[in-house]
Motif scaffolding. Structure first.
Motif, PDB file in Angstrom:
ATOM      1  N   ASP A 177     -13.110  12.020   5.028  1.00  0.00           N
ATOM      2  CA  ASP A 177     -14.177  11.998   6.345  1.00  0.00           C
ATOM      3  C   ASP A 177     -15.466  12.586   5.975  1.00  0.00           C
ATOM      4  O   ASP A 177     -16.804  12.061   5.983  1.00  0.00           O
ATOM      5  CB  ASP A 177     -13.855  12.287   7.592  1.00  0.00           C
ATOM      6  CG  ASP A 177     -12.768  11.460   7.940  1.00  0.00           C
ATOM      7  OD1 ASP A 177     -12.322  10.315   7.617  1.00  0.00           O
ATOM      8  OD2 ASP A 177     -11.857  11.810   8.830  1.00  0.00           O
ATOM      9  N   THR A 178     -15.525  13.657   5.321  1.00  0.00           N
ATOM     10  CA  THR A 178     -16.645  14.425   5.020  1.00  0.00           C
ATOM     11  C   THR A 178     -17.413  13.962   3.714  1.00  0.00           C
ATOM     12  O   THR A 178     -18.708  13.527   3.882  1.00  0.00           O
ATOM     13  CB  THR A 178     -16.321  15.941   4.421  1.00  0.00           C
ATOM     14  OG1 THR A 178     -15.625  16.630   5.488  1.00  0.00           O
ATOM     15  CG2 THR A 178     -17.526  16.721   4.131  1.00  0.00           C
ATOM     16  N   LEU A 179     -16.798  13.366   2.803  1.00  0.00           N
ATOM     17  CA  LEU A 179     -17.378  12.665   1.675  1.00  0.00           C
ATOM     18  C   LEU A 179     -18.092  11.297   2.232  1.00  0.00           C
ATOM     19  O   LEU A 179     -19.236  11.251   1.910  1.00  0.00           O
ATOM     20  CB  LEU A 179     -16.283  12.341   0.660  1.00  0.00           C
ATOM     21  CG  LEU A 179     -15.871  13.313  -0.476  1.00  0.00           C
ATOM     22  CD1 LEU A 179     -14.566  12.658  -1.063  1.00  0.00           C
ATOM     23  CD2 LEU A 179     -17.042  13.540  -1.250  1.00  0.00           C
ATOM     24  N   ALA A 180     -17.417  10.521   3.282  1.00  0.00           N
ATOM     25  CA  ALA A 180     -17.986   9.234   3.623  1.00  0.00           C
ATOM     26  C   ALA A 180     -19.321   9.743   4.307  1.00  0.00           C
ATOM     27  O   ALA A 180     -20.157   9.014   4.364  1.00  0.00           O
ATOM     28  CB  ALA A 180     -16.845   8.604   4.408  1.00  0.00           C
ATOM     29  N   ALA A 181     -19.081  11.009   5.381  1.00  0.00           N
ATOM     30  CA  ALA A 181     -20.314  11.099   6.118  1.00  0.00           C
ATOM     31  C   ALA A 181     -21.463  11.619   5.327  1.00  0.00           C
ATOM     32  O   ALA A 181     -22.635  11.370   5.479  1.00  0.00           O
ATOM     33  CB  ALA A 181     -19.837  12.328   7.099  1.00  0.00           C
ATOM     34  N   ASN A 182     -21.179  12.269   4.263  1.00  0.00           N
ATOM     35  CA  ASN A 182     -22.310  12.816   3.124  1.00  0.00           C
ATOM     36  C   ASN A 182     -23.015  11.510   2.509  1.00  0.00           C
ATOM     37  O   ASN A 182     -24.128  11.392   2.496  1.00  0.00           O
ATOM     38  CB  ASN A 182     -21.902  13.455   2.209  1.00  0.00           C
ATOM     39  CG  ASN A 182     -21.424  14.970   2.621  1.00  0.00           C
ATOM     40  OD1 ASN A 182     -21.838  15.290   3.914  1.00  0.00           O
ATOM     41  ND2 ASN A 182     -20.744  15.760   1.853  1.00  0.00           N
ATOM     42  N   PHE A 183     -22.042  10.631   2.317  1.00  0.00           N
ATOM     43  CA  PHE A 183     -22.716   9.399   1.496  1.00  0.00           C
ATOM     44  C   PHE A 183     -23.612   8.492   2.649  1.00  0.00           C
ATOM     45  O   PHE A 183     -24.654   8.004   2.320  1.00  0.00           O
ATOM     46  CB  PHE A 183     -21.710   8.250   1.076  1.00  0.00           C
ATOM     47  CG  PHE A 183     -21.282   8.847  -0.315  1.00  0.00           C
ATOM     48  CD1 PHE A 183     -22.098   8.905  -1.546  1.00  0.00           C
ATOM     49  CD2 PHE A 183     -19.970   9.465  -0.484  1.00  0.00           C
ATOM     50  CE1 PHE A 183     -21.603   9.166  -2.517  1.00  0.00           C
ATOM     51  CE2 PHE A 183     -19.415   9.999  -1.866  1.00  0.00           C
ATOM     52  CZ  PHE A 183     -20.475   9.906  -2.758  1.00  0.00           C
ATOM     53  N   GLU A 184     -23.277   8.411   3.790  1.00  0.00           N
ATOM     54  CA  GLU A 184     -23.867   8.003   4.826  1.00  0.00           C
ATOM     55  C   GLU A 184     -25.330   8.627   5.322  1.00  0.00           C
ATOM     56  O   GLU A 184     -26.135   7.931   5.758  1.00  0.00           O
ATOM     57  CB  GLU A 184     -23.070   7.754   5.954  1.00  0.00           C
ATOM     58  CG  GLU A 184     -21.781   6.864   6.019  1.00  0.00           C
ATOM     59  CD  GLU A 184     -22.245   5.318   5.598  1.00  0.00           C
ATOM     60  OE1 GLU A 184     -23.286   4.875   6.171  1.00  0.00           O
ATOM     61  OE2 GLU A 184     -21.639   4.545   5.052  1.00  0.00           O
ATOM     62  N   ARG A 185     -25.227   9.890   5.333  1.00  0.00           N
ATOM     63  CA  ARG A 185     -26.264  10.787   5.713  1.00  0.00           C
ATOM     64  C   ARG A 185     -27.251  10.919   4.706  1.00  0.00           C
ATOM     65  O   ARG A 185     -28.589  10.841   5.154  1.00  0.00           O
ATOM     66  CB  ARG A 185     -25.577  12.034   6.260  1.00  0.00           C
ATOM     67  CG  ARG A 185     -26.584  12.897   7.030  1.00  0.00           C
ATOM     68  CD  ARG A 185     -26.054  14.279   7.332  1.00  0.00           C
ATOM     69  NE  ARG A 185     -25.165  13.985   8.100  1.00  0.00           N
ATOM     70  CZ  ARG A 185     -23.721  14.660   8.098  1.00  0.00           C
ATOM     71  NH1 ARG A 185     -23.456  15.204   7.021  1.00  0.00           N
ATOM     72  NH2 ARG A 185     -22.634  14.581   8.919  1.00  0.00           N
ATOM     73  N   TYR A 186     -26.829  11.036   3.266  1.00  0.00           N
ATOM     74  CA  TYR A 186     -27.882  11.402   2.512  1.00  0.00           C
ATOM     75  C   TYR A 186     -28.092  10.028   1.505  1.00  0.00           C
ATOM     76  O   TYR A 186     -27.129   9.533   1.056  1.00  0.00           O
ATOM     77  CB  TYR A 186     -27.622  12.649   1.676  1.00  0.00           C
ATOM     78  CG  TYR A 186     -27.214  13.775   2.587  1.00  0.00           C
ATOM     79  CD1 TYR A 186     -28.291  14.576   3.166  1.00  0.00           C
ATOM     80  CD2 TYR A 186     -26.125  14.414   2.851  1.00  0.00           C
ATOM     81  CE1 TYR A 186     -28.162  15.392   4.176  1.00  0.00           C
ATOM     82  CE2 TYR A 186     -25.661  15.420   3.532  1.00  0.00           C
ATOM     83  CZ  TYR A 186     -26.989  16.087   4.366  1.00  0.00           C
ATOM     84  OH  TYR A 186     -26.630  17.016   5.062  1.00  0.00           O
ATOM     85  N   GLU A 187     -29.237   9.961   1.108  1.00  0.00           N
ATOM     86  CA  GLU A 187     -29.571   8.742   0.052  1.00  0.00           C
ATOM     87  C   GLU A 187     -29.035   9.346  -1.400  1.00  0.00           C
ATOM     88  O   GLU A 187     -28.527   8.675  -1.958  1.00  0.00           O
ATOM     89  CB  GLU A 187     -31.071   8.542  -0.025  1.00  0.00           C
ATOM     90  CG  GLU A 187     -31.488   7.471  -1.075  1.00  0.00           C
ATOM     91  CD  GLU A 187     -32.937   7.183  -0.858  1.00  0.00           C
ATOM     92  OE1 GLU A 187     -33.107   6.154  -1.798  1.00  0.00           O
ATOM     93  OE2 GLU A 187     -33.443   7.470   0.247  1.00  0.00           O
TER      94      GLU A 187
END
Length: 358
Positions: A159-169
């Motif tokens: 979930d953290t990896l997915a959130a990081n990819f969604e949040r940051y370009e």
């Protein structure tokens, strides 16, 4: 105020909180507890310069530890002094007693609370991104603590990896690669699926700022999934050949070698001339050349399937991933290895090794 670096903060999570409590104690004693005792004055002589330096970010590592340690010892000493005071002076000492008792109780509470908080899964995951790559032992300490919790941390990591990819370009390489390493250590279908999703949907192989974590995750996925990773990595290789993306092709071949699959090994050996050409190219980065050299050395000198994944390809990436690995065959790894290979004889060699493993 942050008077400690990331490594000290990981090892002593309560230190910053105690420094704040120490600052508050200095202020309260100055306001309410005058005249100051000799011991308190000494803490002012050392404490105030230390705090000023801390604010200016000149205080290295855990310089605050000895000051805080002495202070924690000093507080109960001052409290015990109260009970040895003559009766007529007890009332006068009630205020210093209250300040010291409050500071001691607050400090002990902060130690237990911040330590417990730092050991929670979200905080351990968060800490992975803050540790300098020059402290790989601390990085692996945190990775080990997370990995030992088993499959229960796979979902938070994913979930953290997915959130990081969604949040940051542009995601940060450090936490991305380190969380992927945790998934590789834990293994299992969900961990494999997360790494596969990153490869298939998050990687572009076009930006140099992402190159290191892309290379790391491809290799980690290969080690985690083994032969199940071959179709994904083969597809990655075919895409690279169609788009003539040298770096993507190079990473796909290095990762295929780490699957320990016979067909994948033969594919890599068929592309040895390409890897050797890239190794000699002027535009090939040092870390990329090191990954190629170590992969070719593993293929040329390896005597067991584990040798293929024990070549230290992560070291030169400078992501803090430096696992302590020893070759089962006694190979002395050389990041500048540039020996000759006979692909056809090596195909026979590895076929025998991998069939023996089966």
């Amino acid at each position: 105020m942050n008077c400690v670096n990331s490594v000290t903060e990981v090892k002593l999570p309560f230190l910053n909180s105690l420094l704040l409590a120490f600052t508050g104690w200095l202020v309260l004693t100055l306001i309410f507890c005058r005249p100051l005792t000799k011991g308190t004055r000494r803490f002012y002589y050392f404490g105030i310069p230390f705090l000023i330096l801390g604010v200016l970010m000149f205080v290295p590592l855990g310089m605050g530890v000895p000051i805080i340690l002495c202070w924690i010892i000093y507080l109960p000493y001052q409290i015990l002094q109260f009970f040895s005071t003559r009766q007529e002076r007890i009332f006068k000492n009630l205020l210093p007693l209250s300040v010291n008792t409050l500071a001691l109780l607050l400090s002990l509470t902060l130690i237990f609370v911040t330590t417990a908080w730092a050991n929670t899964t979200p905080e351990l995951i968060k800490s992975l991104g803050g540790i300098s790559p020059f402290y790989p032992a601390t990085v692996h300490q945190q990775i080990t603590r997370l990995s030992q919790r088993g499959p229960e941390v796979v979902t938070p990591l994913s979930d953290t990896l997915a959130a990081n990819f969604e949040r940051y370009e542009q995601v940060s390489a450090y936490p991305t690669a380190r969380m992927a390493y945790c998934l590789r250590e834990i293994g299992g279908p969900q961990a494999e699926a997360t790494l596969q999703d990153i490869i298939e949907h998050r990687m572009k192989f076009k930006d140099s700022s992402s190159a290191k974590w892309e290379a790391a995750i491809c290799c980690l996925y290969a080690e985690c999934a083994g032969e199940r990773a071959v179709p994904v990595l083969t597809d990655l290789l075919n895409q690279a050949e169609r788009s003539q993306n040298h770096f993507q092709k190079q990473v796909a071949l290095i990762a295929l070698a780490r699957t320990r699959d016979q067909a994948a090994i033969e594919t890599v050996l068929n592309h040895v001339p390409f890897l050797q050409e890239d190794l000699q190219a002027d535009l090939t980065s040092r870390w990329s050349a090191a990954m190629i050299s170590l992969t070719l050395q593993a293929l040329a000198e390896g005597q067991a399937s584990q040798d293929l994944i024990q070549s230290p390809v992560y070291h030169r990436l400078m992501l803090g991933l430096r696992p302590e690995l020893k070759s089962e065959s006694g190979i002395v790894w050389n990041q500048k290895w540039d020996g000759d290979l006979d692909p056809e004889s090596l195909k026979t060699h590895w076929s025998a090794i991998l069939n023996r493993k089966d």
